[in-house]
Design an enzyme around this catalytic site. Structure first.
Site, mmCIF file in Angstrom:
data_model
loop_
_atom_site.group_PDB
_atom_site.id
_atom_site.type_symbol
_atom_site.label_atom_id
_atom_site.label_comp_id
_atom_site.label_asym_id
_atom_site.label_seq_id
_atom_site.Cartn_x
_atom_site.Cartn_y
_atom_site.Cartn_z
ATOM 1 N N ASP A 129 34.522 23.389 -52.913
ATOM 2 C CA ASP A 129 35.799 22.764 -53.228
ATOM 3 C C ASP A 129 36.980 23.706 -52.982
ATOM 4 O O ASP A 129 38.124 23.339 -53.236
ATOM 5 C CB ASP A 129 35.803 22.279 -54.683
ATOM 6 C CG ASP A 129 36.610 21.004 -54.876
ATOM 7 O OD1 ASP A 129 36.875 20.314 -53.880
ATOM 8 O OD2 ASP A 129 36.979 20.703 -56.023
ATOM 9 N N ARG B 6 44.719 17.945 -56.846
ATOM 10 C CA ARG B 6 46.124 17.580 -56.655
ATOM 11 C C ARG B 6 47.022 18.254 -57.684
ATOM 12 O O ARG B 6 48.183 18.535 -57.402
ATOM 13 C CB ARG B 6 46.257 16.051 -56.703
ATOM 14 C CG ARG B 6 45.937 15.409 -58.032
ATOM 15 C CD ARG B 6 45.587 13.931 -57.913
ATOM 16 N NE ARG B 6 44.286 13.753 -57.295
ATOM 17 C CZ ARG B 6 43.728 12.556 -57.078
ATOM 18 N NH1 ARG B 6 44.360 11.444 -57.432
ATOM 19 N NH2 ARG B 6 42.551 12.461 -56.512
ATOM 20 N N GLU C 291 41.554 17.057 -60.092
ATOM 21 C CA GLU C 291 42.193 18.335 -60.420
ATOM 22 C C GLU C 291 42.850 19.014 -59.236
ATOM 23 O O GLU C 291 43.812 19.768 -59.391
ATOM 24 C CB GLU C 291 41.161 19.280 -61.049
ATOM 25 C CG GLU C 291 40.302 20.096 -60.099
ATOM 26 C CD GLU C 291 39.460 19.278 -59.132
ATOM 27 O OE1 GLU C 291 39.208 19.759 -58.017
ATOM 28 O OE2 GLU C 291 39.051 18.151 -59.494
ATOM 29 N N LYS D 165 31.154 15.695 -63.644
ATOM 30 C CA LYS D 165 30.394 15.116 -62.546
ATOM 31 C C LYS D 165 28.910 15.048 -62.916
ATOM 32 O O LYS D 165 28.416 15.890 -63.678
ATOM 33 C CB LYS D 165 30.530 15.992 -61.287
ATOM 34 C CG LYS D 165 31.917 16.094 -60.693
ATOM 35 C CD LYS D 165 31.905 17.054 -59.501
ATOM 36 C CE LYS D 165 33.283 17.273 -58.933
ATOM 37 N NZ LYS D 165 33.787 16.101 -58.213
#
Length: 522
Positions: A309, A372, A370, A298
């Site tokens: 997250d 999922r 990531e 990112k």
């Protein structure tokens, strides 16, 4: 906050397992640090550093506000006449040193039109008052509630008072927010106020976990925090360490964790308040404690808030704490997949093919997709507990924020009845959700030429839905709902009713879902 190392044992197969199971349902230690007390004293006799009451727009003063107005020689009505007070939603007016009262501050909270009142308005309005009052230390604050409030509105008022006074300034040397020493409640039944306190404690727990820096909250320390919650709440807990995850063939989750020096964990919390043998409701949370994006790294701005997250996992732990404290008659299991997504020579790579716990193979085309991959294995673990239904929560996609903005969570499902229950529950408590379609065509976008599926869809479009279609591959047809909380789980800037940072969103919705579910609503 630093957590002690977790106790563990090693079985004959060499797998390390951390397990804690405590009987009973002891009282949950408050996350707010406040005391909650009750009084039947006349409102004008209340002694407190501040008194909080409410009014409506374009309406006669409610009973309590009228009593306070009379005691102060008509100060409230005079300010209404001059339109200094309008009663609009979220308006907070502080009357300093009001005559005739034993308080330094009288806070008048606007709730808008009475026929448009809902729980969300009540919570946010009282939370806004608490936020203003908590800008300085106050030993005792009194909530003088309108006796006409329904139980849900009274519960929301207490939750708001205990929510807004807790800030995000965990590491500031000069604090900007001071939780009240004591909240004295007038006009609300103790059982109702206590439920409001339980919800506030749960939301503040989720907020705290999200607001801690990633150097403090990582897979092991998050698991240790979950153990503490279990100890306080009477929950059974099992924590799978690296060896157990490997033995369980959690290849998808472990691939994401490979680039980090912090080993992965999987937390399983159990609340068995329902009948023996009742199939549990499974709550599954994404717990990426920091997401750099991996090799699909990112940019700096995209990474600044990636400590959040793990908000899905924080929400699951907080919801289990609340369910246990409320002693709801239902069986619920909470599962949290915990990893860091970092870069190293061992990071998983674009083009890798992973084998998930279910045996399904996954082609990796973006290491920043990531969450999922983590949930794929956690959902499969959930299936082994034979749940009646599964709800997962994840800060999964920026695409959901593009579609719905920062304040709305996306719902995607294979079971409309479950989705309707969650949406109705969210509407009741005043949280914003919206259903997105799950047409079969979206599933075609994740078909891979060299593996069973790939971890991203074709092109930029419909990313929130293709991510959900990916997750659907791992629920084996069980009734399931995915909630993408990427937008509302974290406030980039402060709201009038809450500081910037973790929001604790969807905790109240999930508790309402469990309340209804336990009463046979679905």
């Amino acid at each position: 906050m630093r957590f002690p190392p977790l106790p563990h044992s090693i079985d004959r197969s060499g797998r390390a397992t951390i397990t804690l199971s405590l009987p009973g349902q002891p009282a949950v230690k408050g996350q707010t640090g406040m005391g909650l007390s009750f009084t039947d004293a006349a409102v004008k006799s209340l002694e407190a550093d501040a008194i909080v009451t409410s009014i409506f727009a374009d309406s006669p003063l409610p009973t309590i506000a009228a009593e306070l107005d009379l005691a102060t020689g008509g100060q409230i009505s005079k300010l209404i006449e001059t339109k200094e007070i309008t009663g609009k939603k979220g308006e907070v007016t502080l009357l300093l040193a009001p005559p005739g009262l034993k308080t330094a501050v009288l806070a008048v909270v606007g709730l808008g039109k009475p026929d448009a009142l809902d729980q969300g308005t009540v919570l946010r309005s009282f939370s806004a008052a608490a936020k203003q009052l908590s800008s300085k230390p106050r030993a005792k604050v009194a909530l003088a509630a309108d006796p006409r409030f329904s139980e849900p509105f009274a519960e929301a008022a207490v939750t708001g008072m205990l929510l807004g006074s807790v800030g995000s300034d965990l590491y500031r040397t000069k604090k900007g927010r001071f939780p009240f020493g004591e909240l004295v409640v007038s006009g609300i039944a103790p059982a109702v106020a206590t439920r409001g306190e339980v919800l506030a404690n749960a939301m503040n727990l989720a907020r705290h976990l999200v607001n801690e820096p990633p150097s403090e909250i990582y897979p092991e320390s998050f698991a240790a925090a979950a153990v503490k919650v279990a100890e306080q709440s009477g929950l059974a807990i099992e924590v799978w360490d690296q060896a157990r995850l490997e033995a369980e063939r959690c290849g998808s989750l472990l691939a994401v964790a490979r680039g980090s020096s912090k080993p992965a964990r999987l937390v399983i919390l159990k609340y068995m308040g329902g009948p023996s043998g009742q199939a549990p409701l499974a709550l599954v949370g994404k717990g990426v404690t920091f997401d750099s994006g991996g090799l699909s790294i990112k940019p700096t701005d995209g990474m600044k808030t990636m400590k959040c997250d793990m908000a899905g996992a924080a929400t699951v732990v907080a919801t289990l704490q609340a369910i246990a404290a409320l002693k709801l008659p239902i069986n619920v299991i909470g599962l949290c997949g915990l990893v860091e997504n970092m870069l190293s020579g061992d990071s998983y790579k674009l083009g890798d093919v992973l084998t998930a716990r279910s045996g399904k193979t996954i082609e990796v085309l973006n290491t920043d997709a990531e969450g999922r991959l983590v949930l794929a294995d956690v959902l499969d673990v959930a299936l082994q507990h034979d749940p009646a239904r599964i709800i997962d929560l994840a800060t999964l996609t920026g695409a959901c924020m593009v579609a719905l903005g920062n304040d709305v969570a996306g719902l995607m499902t294979n079971d409309q009845a479950l989705c309707d229950l969650v949406r109705s529950s969210a509407d009741t408590v005043g949280e914003q959700v919206w259903q997105l379609p799950m047409f079969p065509e979206y599933g075609e976008q994740i078909r891979s030429d060299i593996a069973d599926i790939k971890n991203v869809g074709d092109g930029r479009w419909g990313g929130a839905i293709t991510a959900a279609k990916f997750l659907e591959e791992f629920v084996n047809g069980k009734p399931w709902l995915h909630i993408d909380i990427a937008g509302p789980s974290y406030f980039d800037s402060p709201k009038p009713w809450l500081d910037a940072g973790g929001s604790g969103c969807l905790v109240r919705t999930l508790v309402e879902v469990v309340r209804r579910y336990s009463s046979g609503a679905v």
